[in-house]
Design an enzyme around this catalytic site. Structure first.
Site, mmCIF file in Angstrom:
data_model
loop_
_atom_site.group_PDB
_atom_site.id
_atom_site.type_symbol
_atom_site.label_atom_id
_atom_site.label_comp_id
_atom_site.label_asym_id
_atom_site.label_seq_id
_atom_site.Cartn_x
_atom_site.Cartn_y
_atom_site.Cartn_z
ATOM 1 N N CYS A 25 0.816 -1.225 0.000
ATOM 2 C CA CYS A 25 0.000 0.000 0.000
ATOM 3 C C CYS A 25 0.850 1.276 0.000
ATOM 4 O O CYS A 25 0.343 2.367 -0.245
ATOM 5 C CB CYS A 25 -0.945 0.000 1.187
ATOM 6 S SG CYS A 25 -2.062 -1.398 1.181
ATOM 7 N N HIS A 84 -3.215 7.246 2.496
ATOM 8 C CA HIS A 84 -3.657 5.947 1.978
ATOM 9 C C HIS A 84 -5.039 5.680 2.563
ATOM 10 O O HIS A 84 -5.259 5.858 3.764
ATOM 11 C CB HIS A 84 -2.660 4.867 2.401
ATOM 12 C CG HIS A 84 -3.159 3.476 2.191
ATOM 13 N ND1 HIS A 84 -3.729 3.069 0.992
ATOM 14 C CD2 HIS A 84 -3.199 2.385 3.020
ATOM 15 C CE1 HIS A 84 -4.072 1.795 1.102
ATOM 16 N NE2 HIS A 84 -3.771 1.366 2.316
ATOM 17 N N ASN A 107 -10.401 0.263 -0.329
ATOM 18 C CA ASN A 107 -8.942 0.251 -0.208
ATOM 19 C C ASN A 107 -8.338 -0.413 -1.443
ATOM 20 O O ASN A 107 -8.385 -1.628 -1.593
ATOM 21 C CB ASN A 107 -8.539 -0.497 1.072
ATOM 22 C CG ASN A 107 -7.032 -0.537 1.283
ATOM 23 O OD1 ASN A 107 -6.254 -0.266 0.377
ATOM 24 N ND2 ASN A 107 -6.623 -0.897 2.483
#
Ligand code: UT7
Length: 322
Positions: A112, A249, A279
């Site tokens: 990520c 993020h 996500n």
């Protein structure tokens, strides 16, 4: 010395939008839990799209936004942990699809945090004068790696791609980057790759699905966020008060709330699109930049701080003057 300036942004999302209600049909979950515990309402999920097709579409939009012909791109960096193939790399496939014949091409694997890592790599090539134009893409098809019976992961993760074009400029651009990694305890967030099926060492097959110790990752994320923001500011002459918008993020809206309160920053200064995007791992930050641009929130002259965190464990921040 030149600076790496963002001159174009773009995104691509799979056509299928899956709502929390639709997730209720698949696993034992409910809209209320997902909204309250994560902030997610809808997410895009691939059907026919691939990492390469999403990355290419996002890149095309970014190049168009920048007004830059593909042949003038010197390097393509694709941050992904869900490539279509181990070989060739997604970056090479995008290079071919775009006709970016003069570009070198490389995938960056930092889960990520991948997009921030790739931005930092691009920044070095531009600062040293080695390259003029670099395409940085975050692209994922995370839902292909999900166990759709595991309600702790399948409601969270989603697919998509975002891209930015960086160019060497005399104006301020990427001001600073901070990168970090902690290989232990990497297993708290893991997607296994190849089983050893060679003639000599056949091992027990392991499914290539993602597993996550959500609470441990949550604690790590809330702690590392503020540390990385403070680190990236060090020596820049800027402080937290100078950052116009934080682009975190998009993992969980509660992580964003914690991060904001730990930094003593009003949460309104954090951009959030988790509700409609879920996500998407390395793609969350560039998709957020493209969404912000579309919403008129990405204004020239503003100072933004992009912060990623996730598998590895890895983390990173990029302080950027738009
Ligand atoms: O992008 C990479 C980085 N990843 C992250 O940053 C993710 C970080 N972690 C998280 O966002 C959170 O840990 C989750 C959203 C994944 C889970 O939230 P949590 O507060 O850690 O919940 P939990 O795992 O402790 O579960 C609480 C309860 C449990 O039920 P009991 O044991 O209290 O009865 C779970 O079984 O919620 C239950 N639960 C669910 N219920 C309905 C877990 N998942 C679900 C679900 N729907 N999807």
């Amino acid at each position: 010395m030149k600076n790496a300036k963002i001159i174009g942004v773009g995104k691509a999302l799979p056509e299928l939008v899956v709502s929390n209600k639709m997730m209720e049909e698949i696993v034992d979950t409910n809209d209320k839990w997902i909204r309250e515990m994560t902030g997610i309402e809808n997410r895009h999920v691939v059907t026919t799209e691939t990492t390469t097709s999403l990355a290419t579409d996002a890149a095309r939009e970014a190049l168009l936004d920048a007004g830059l012909p593909a042949e003038e791109v010197d390097m393509i960096l694709v941050a992904t942990m869900t490539p279509d193939d181990f070989m060739p790399s997604t970056a090479c496939k995008v290079q071919h699809a775009l006709g970016a014949v003069n570009a070198s091409a490389l995938d960056v694997s930092a889960a990520c945090s991948g997009f921030v890592y790739a931005m930092s790599v691009a920044d070095q090539f531009i600062k040293t004068g080695k390259m003029q134009n670099i395409l940085v893409i975050g692209a994922e098809v995370i839902t292909k790696t999900i166990d759709w019976e595991d309600r702790t992961t399948c409601v969270i993760f989603a697919d998509g791609a975002g891209a930015v074009v960086l160019t060497a400029s005399d104006e301020e651009g990427i001001v600073a980057t901070d990168l970090g990694a902690k290989g232990e305890p990497g297993d708290i967030l893991r997607t296994p790759a190849l089983n050893n099926n060679n003639h000599f060492a056949q091992t027990e097959a392991e499914r290539s699905v993602m597993t996550m110790d959500g609470q441990t990752v949550f604690r790590f994320s809330t702690k590392i966020f503020g540390q990385s923001v403070r680190k990236v500011l060090e020596g820049t002459g800027y402080g937290i008060e100078d950052i116009d918008i934080f682009v975190p993020h998009q993992a969980n809206v509660r992580i964003i709330d914690y991060a904001a309160s730990r930094l003593k920053v009003d949460v309104d200064r954090f951009y959030v699109n988790l509700n409609k995007r879920g996500n998407t791992s390395a793609a969350t930050i560039p998709i957020a930049l493209a969404d912000m641009n579309e919403e008129g929130l990405l204004k020239k002259g503003m100072l933004i701080c992009c912060t990623g965190f996730g598998g590895g464990l890895t983390w990173g921040s990029a302080l950027i003057r738009i």
